[in-house]
Enzyme design. Structure first.
Site, PDB file in Angstrom:
ATOM      1  N   GLY A 189      12.704  10.313   0.404  1.00 52.91           N
ATOM      2  CA  GLY A 189      11.603  10.998  -0.300  1.00 52.91           C
ATOM      3  C   GLY A 189      10.564  11.606   0.622  1.00 52.91           C
ATOM      4  N   VAL A 190       9.305  11.480   0.201  1.00 54.86           N
ATOM      5  CA  VAL A 190       8.238  12.106   0.997  1.00 54.86           C
ATOM      6  C   VAL A 190       8.089  11.381   2.338  1.00 54.86           C
ATOM      7  CG1 VAL A 190       6.311  10.742   0.002  1.00 54.86           C
ATOM      8  CG2 VAL A 190       5.899  13.071   0.853  1.00 54.86           C
ATOM      9  N   ASP A 191       8.398  10.098   2.372  1.00 58.92           N
ATOM     10  CA  ASP A 191       8.351   9.305   3.615  1.00 58.92           C
ATOM     11  C   ASP A 191       9.293   9.949   4.645  1.00 58.92           C
ATOM     12  OD1 ASP A 191       8.790   5.684   4.204  1.00 58.92           O
ATOM     13  OD2 ASP A 191       7.751   7.235   5.340  1.00 58.92           O
ATOM     14  N   SER A 197       4.565   6.621  -5.833  1.00 58.77           N
ATOM     15  CA  SER A 197       5.354   5.686  -6.658  1.00 58.77           C
ATOM     16  C   SER A 197       6.168   6.339  -7.763  1.00 58.77           C
ATOM     17  CB  SER A 197       4.454   4.617  -7.302  1.00 58.77           C
ATOM     18  OG  SER A 197       4.134   3.617  -6.368  1.00 58.77           O
ATOM     19  N   VAL A 223      11.338   7.059  -6.060  1.00 62.64           N
ATOM     20  CA  VAL A 223      12.191   5.861  -5.909  1.00 62.64           C
ATOM     21  C   VAL A 223      11.579   4.646  -6.609  1.00 62.64           C
ATOM     22  CG1 VAL A 223      12.940   4.191  -4.127  1.00 62.64           C
ATOM     23  CG2 VAL A 223      13.230   6.643  -3.760  1.00 62.64           C
TER      24      VAL A 223
HETATM   25  N1  APR Z   1       6.072  16.779  -0.452  1.00 62.35           N
HETATM   26  C1  APR Z   1       5.384  16.254  -1.511  1.00 62.35           C
HETATM   27  N2  APR Z   1       5.921  15.356  -2.364  1.00 62.35           N
HETATM   28  C2  APR Z   1       7.213  14.980  -2.152  1.00 62.35           C
HETATM   29  C3  APR Z   1       7.987  15.475  -1.071  1.00 62.35           C
HETATM   30  C4  APR Z   1       7.361  16.413  -0.203  1.00 62.35           C
HETATM   31  N3  APR Z   1       8.003  16.933   0.858  1.00 62.35           N
HETATM   32  N4  APR Z   1       9.231  14.899  -1.139  1.00 62.35           N
HETATM   33  C5  APR Z   1       9.232  14.112  -2.235  1.00 62.35           C
HETATM   34  N5  APR Z   1       8.028  14.165  -2.853  1.00 62.35           N
HETATM   35  C6  APR Z   1       7.578  13.525  -4.093  1.00 62.35           C
HETATM   36  C7  APR Z   1       8.646  13.090  -5.071  1.00 62.35           C
HETATM   37  O1  APR Z   1       9.068  14.209  -5.854  1.00 62.35           O
HETATM   38  C8  APR Z   1       7.836  12.109  -5.916  1.00 62.35           C
HETATM   39  O2  APR Z   1       7.134  12.808  -6.937  1.00 62.35           O
HETATM   40  O3  APR Z   1       6.928  12.326  -3.736  1.00 62.35           O
HETATM   41  C9  APR Z   1       6.805  11.546  -4.922  1.00 62.35           C
HETATM   42  C10 APR Z   1       7.036  10.088  -4.538  1.00 62.35           C
HETATM   43  O4  APR Z   1       8.448   9.849  -4.470  1.00 62.35           O
HETATM   44  P1  APR Z   1       9.088   8.992  -3.260  1.00 62.35           P
HETATM   45  O5  APR Z   1       8.998   9.788  -2.027  1.00 62.35           O
HETATM   46  O6  APR Z   1      10.414   8.536  -3.748  1.00 62.35           O
HETATM   47  O7  APR Z   1       8.084   7.753  -3.089  1.00 62.35           O
HETATM   48  P2  APR Z   1       7.887   6.456  -3.995  1.00 62.35           P
HETATM   49  O8  APR Z   1       8.339   6.654  -5.401  1.00 62.35           O
HETATM   50  O9  APR Z   1       6.469   6.052  -3.736  1.00 62.35           O
HETATM   51  O10 APR Z   1       8.878   5.415  -3.340  1.00 62.35           O
HETATM   52  C11 APR Z   1       8.587   4.981  -2.024  1.00 62.35           C
HETATM   53  O11 APR Z   1      10.719   5.630  -1.208  1.00 62.35           O
HETATM   54  O12 APR Z   1      11.136   7.040   0.515  1.00 62.35           O
HETATM   55  C12 APR Z   1      11.041   5.720   0.181  1.00 62.35           C
HETATM   56  O13 APR Z   1      10.281   4.662   2.184  1.00 62.35           O
HETATM   57  C13 APR Z   1       9.891   5.042   0.882  1.00 62.35           C
HETATM   58  O14 APR Z   1      10.605   2.880   0.195  1.00 62.35           O
HETATM   59  C14 APR Z   1       9.649   3.891  -0.040  1.00 62.35           C
HETATM   60  C15 APR Z   1       9.878   4.497  -1.408  1.00 62.35           C
END
Ligand code: APR
Length: 173
Positions: free
Chosen positions: A34-36, A123, A126
């Site tokens: 994801g964004v991470d 949040s 994932v």
């Molecule tokens: N820019 C902005 N937002 C983004 C990007 C980006 N490049 N990529 C993904 N997103 C959005 C997703 O569409 C979602 O709406 O970030 C939001 C959060 O989604 P996740 O990245 O899956 O984060 P989260 O739901 O908080 O889960 C965190 O996911 O990636 C792993 O290491 C992370 O274990 C942690 C979990």
């Protein structure tokens, strides 16, 4: 009279030139999808190096807490890593923890003299937090901070990557 704005935009947070961009990390701070994943990929290895130092020094990042690192090759000055709650039905403190993610990130940004800060929809990927409730909590936490704290933050941007979040957040602002 406070001069601050909350903006909702659609886009990729790694392209945003804010003083601080916020990462939706996990407790280990060792990166993920994801964004991470996007932030670590675009920012480069310096970010992970900083995360490793933080974990070595003070342990993992607790859910609802936030830590700050370099932004590496990103246009921002800092990345603020916060760990959102995994949705577990809503009766396990998830709403309060999500509220704290935004508040603690804003406090940390303010402490680092940031004037602008960009958030993803923490949040809602994932971690499966329902998007409408997440949007309400995010915007309430941001407004509470901007209106009731001493700070120098002039602009908060919520960067929605997917259409669904963009629609929900726009309708709620
Ligand atoms: N820019 C902005 N937002 C983004 C990007 C980006 N490049 N990529 C993904 N997103 C959005 C997703 O569409 C979602 O709406 O970030 C939001 C959060 O989604 P996740 O990245 O899956 O984060 P989260 O739901 O908080 O889960 C965190 O996911 O990636 C792993 O290491 C992370 O274990 C942690 C979990």
């Amino acid at each position: 009279m406070r001069n601050h704005t909350l903006q909702i935009i659609k886009g990729d947070i790694t392209k945003i030139k804010a003083d601080a961009i916020v990462n939706a990390a996990n407790n280990s701070l060792m990166g993920g999808g994801g964004v991470d994943g996007a932030i670590h990929r675009a920012g480069g290895p310096e970010i992970l190096e900083d995360c490793k130092k933080i974990v070595a020094h003070r342990g993992e990042c607790r859910t609802g807490e936030a830590v700050v690192t370099t932004a590496g090759n990103l246009p921002a000055k800092y990345v603020i890593h916060t760990v959102g709650p995994v949705w577990n039905g809503g009766e396990k403190g998830e709403p309060e923890l999500l509220y704290n993610c935004y508040r603690n990130s804003l406090m940390l940004a303010n402490g680092h003299q940031c004037k602008t800060i960009a958030f993803p929809n923490i949040s809602t990927g994932v971690y499966r937090f329902p998007k409408p409730l997440a949007a309400e909590i995010a915007q309430r936490s941001v407004r509470d901070f901007l209106e009731n704290s001493e700070h120098q933050i002039s602009e908060v941007i919520i960067v929605c990557f997917d259409d669904e979040n963009y629609k929900i957040n726009r309708e709620m602002v």
